[in-house]
Enzyme design. Sequence first.
Site, PDB file in Angstrom:
ATOM      1  N   THR A 176     -41.142  65.655 -22.925  1.00  0.00           N
ATOM      2  CA  THR A 176     -40.560  65.267 -21.701  1.00  0.00           C
ATOM      3  C   THR A 176     -39.577  64.116 -22.523  1.00  0.00           C
ATOM      4  OG1 THR A 176     -42.116  65.458 -20.229  1.00  0.00           O
ATOM      5  CG2 THR A 176     -40.547  63.423 -19.914  1.00  0.00           C
ATOM      6  N   ARG A 187     -45.352  70.487  -7.744  1.00  0.00           N
ATOM      7  CA  ARG A 187     -45.718  69.173  -8.288  1.00  0.00           C
ATOM      8  C   ARG A 187     -45.328  68.324  -8.836  1.00  0.00           C
ATOM      9  NH1 ARG A 187     -45.942  66.720 -13.682  1.00  0.00           N
ATOM     10  NH2 ARG A 187     -47.430  65.468 -14.042  1.00  0.00           N
ATOM     11  N   VAL A 188     -45.056  66.941  -8.779  1.00  0.00           N
ATOM     12  CA  VAL A 188     -44.640  66.438  -9.244  1.00  0.00           C
ATOM     13  C   VAL A 188     -45.068  65.404 -10.055  1.00  0.00           C
ATOM     14  CG1 VAL A 188     -42.593  64.186  -8.179  1.00  0.00           C
ATOM     15  CG2 VAL A 188     -43.165  66.262  -7.217  1.00  0.00           C
ATOM     16  N   GLY A 189     -44.836  64.939 -11.231  1.00  0.00           N
ATOM     17  CA  GLY A 189     -45.283  63.555 -12.172  1.00  0.00           C
ATOM     18  C   GLY A 189     -44.312  62.417 -11.390  1.00  0.00           C
ATOM     19  N   ASP A 190     -44.909  61.610 -12.687  1.00  0.00           N
ATOM     20  CA  ASP A 190     -44.322  59.986 -12.822  1.00  0.00           C
ATOM     21  C   ASP A 190     -42.220  60.365 -12.951  1.00  0.00           C
ATOM     22  OD1 ASP A 190     -45.310  61.400 -15.668  1.00  0.00           O
ATOM     23  OD2 ASP A 190     -43.654  59.717 -15.915  1.00  0.00           O
ATOM     24  N   THR A 222     -43.638  58.421 -20.775  1.00  0.00           N
ATOM     25  CA  THR A 222     -44.640  60.035 -20.828  1.00  0.00           C
ATOM     26  C   THR A 222     -45.895  60.548 -21.392  1.00  0.00           C
ATOM     27  OG1 THR A 222     -43.921  62.157 -22.121  1.00  0.00           O
ATOM     28  CG2 THR A 222     -43.596  59.978 -23.497  1.00  0.00           C
ATOM     29  N   GLY A 223     -46.920  61.572 -20.558  1.00  0.00           N
ATOM     30  CA  GLY A 223     -47.427  60.831 -20.753  1.00  0.00           C
ATOM     31  C   GLY A 223     -48.147  61.717 -19.285  1.00  0.00           C
ATOM     32  N   GLY A 278     -48.930  61.864 -16.372  1.00  0.00           N
ATOM     33  CA  GLY A 278     -48.291  61.844 -15.175  1.00  0.00           C
ATOM     34  C   GLY A 278     -49.156  61.752 -14.159  1.00  0.00           C
TER      35      GLY A 278
HETATM   36  N1  ASP Z   1     -44.817  62.700 -18.212  1.00  0.00           N
HETATM   37  C1  ASP Z   1     -44.536  63.932 -17.516  1.00  0.00           C
HETATM   38  C2  ASP Z   1     -45.536  64.947 -16.615  1.00  0.00           C
HETATM   39  O1  ASP Z   1     -46.597  64.663 -15.830  1.00  0.00           O
HETATM   40  C3  ASP Z   1     -45.065  64.742 -19.074  1.00  0.00           C
HETATM   41  C4  ASP Z   1     -45.115  64.311 -20.204  1.00  0.00           C
HETATM   42  O2  ASP Z   1     -44.362  62.919 -20.364  1.00  0.00           O
HETATM   43  O3  ASP Z   1     -44.720  65.076 -21.169  1.00  0.00           O
HETATM   44  O4  ASP Z   1     -44.809  65.154 -15.423  1.00  0.00           O
END
Ligand code: ASP
Length: 301
Positions: free
Chosen positions: A169, A197-200, A220-221, A223
């Site tokens: 990300t 699916r929706v992340g952070d 990032t990380g 989510g």
């Molecule tokens: N945070 C992002 C998600 O979960 C993924 C990422 O940061 O690489 O969609």
Amino acid sequence: MIALMIHGGAWDIPDDLVEAHRQGVARALAIGWEILSKGGSSIDAVEKSINAMEDDPTFDAGRGSFVNSIGEIELDASIMNGSTFRAGAIAAVQNIRYPISLARSIMENSEHILLVGTGAVRFGREHGILQCRDDDLLVGRELERWKELQGKENVSTKDAFRKKRPGDTVGAVALDENGLIVAGTSTGGTPNKYPGRVGDSPLIGCGTYADSTIGGVSCTGWGEAIIKVVLAKTVVDMMEHNGGDPVAAATQAIERLEEKVEGYGGVIVLNREGVPAVFFNTPRMARAYCTSAMASARIEV
Ligand code: ASP
């Protein structure tokens, strides 16, 4: 004072991909820095820096995004203006070449904040946002990864971040000469994610937050964990209560992520004076930053 921070994901970036990440975040920083140093706005700096990484197939954003479990690319992005508190975001959107630009258009042209799926695409079409085909976003590396993951026992997202699964990300936080702080984040999400699916990243307060009187954050990380601790707003709240110390806030927020929900990831932070901080609990995080108080930019992976 002007300042710009860029990230290109936090995970166990393999040695042979370090240089591509370094170059990618350095290029994005240079583009945004040029805008800020000529008196341009944080909004332009964040959008154009992120556009550069959405173009770079190294990253999981725009071209190069991960593929979901049914072979589609669904994009998430958000941007927030820390002076007006206006924000724009998109989630689970297909066929948009520059997701952060669509998020910006929503921030500037809509009374809403978050548009999903076909409604977001429709809004983009009405506002001249560049559309594209799946093939324009899909790269061979991700097609191969997707094929490999089919029919395999599902690895949980958490395991994915602990192990070597990518999390590329991208994000940016800028402070311009008018004191405006803007934060933005763009992603293809996680590999083989369930459709929808929706992340952070598109959730204001989770993946992105900005308040020009306190600071700005892009995350990032993993989510699902980041959402549970509302990570970006948590960092800003911590700065509000610690006298504006971005290093302490970044560190404590990631500690909270790990302690409370066993989460993994990283944050980039600017406080209102443009003091930068980065903290992550993954093996590596790609980032680049520069402020008018620094002799030269720092590029670190
Ligand atoms: N945070 C992002 C998600 O979960 C993924 C990422 O940061 O690489 O969609």
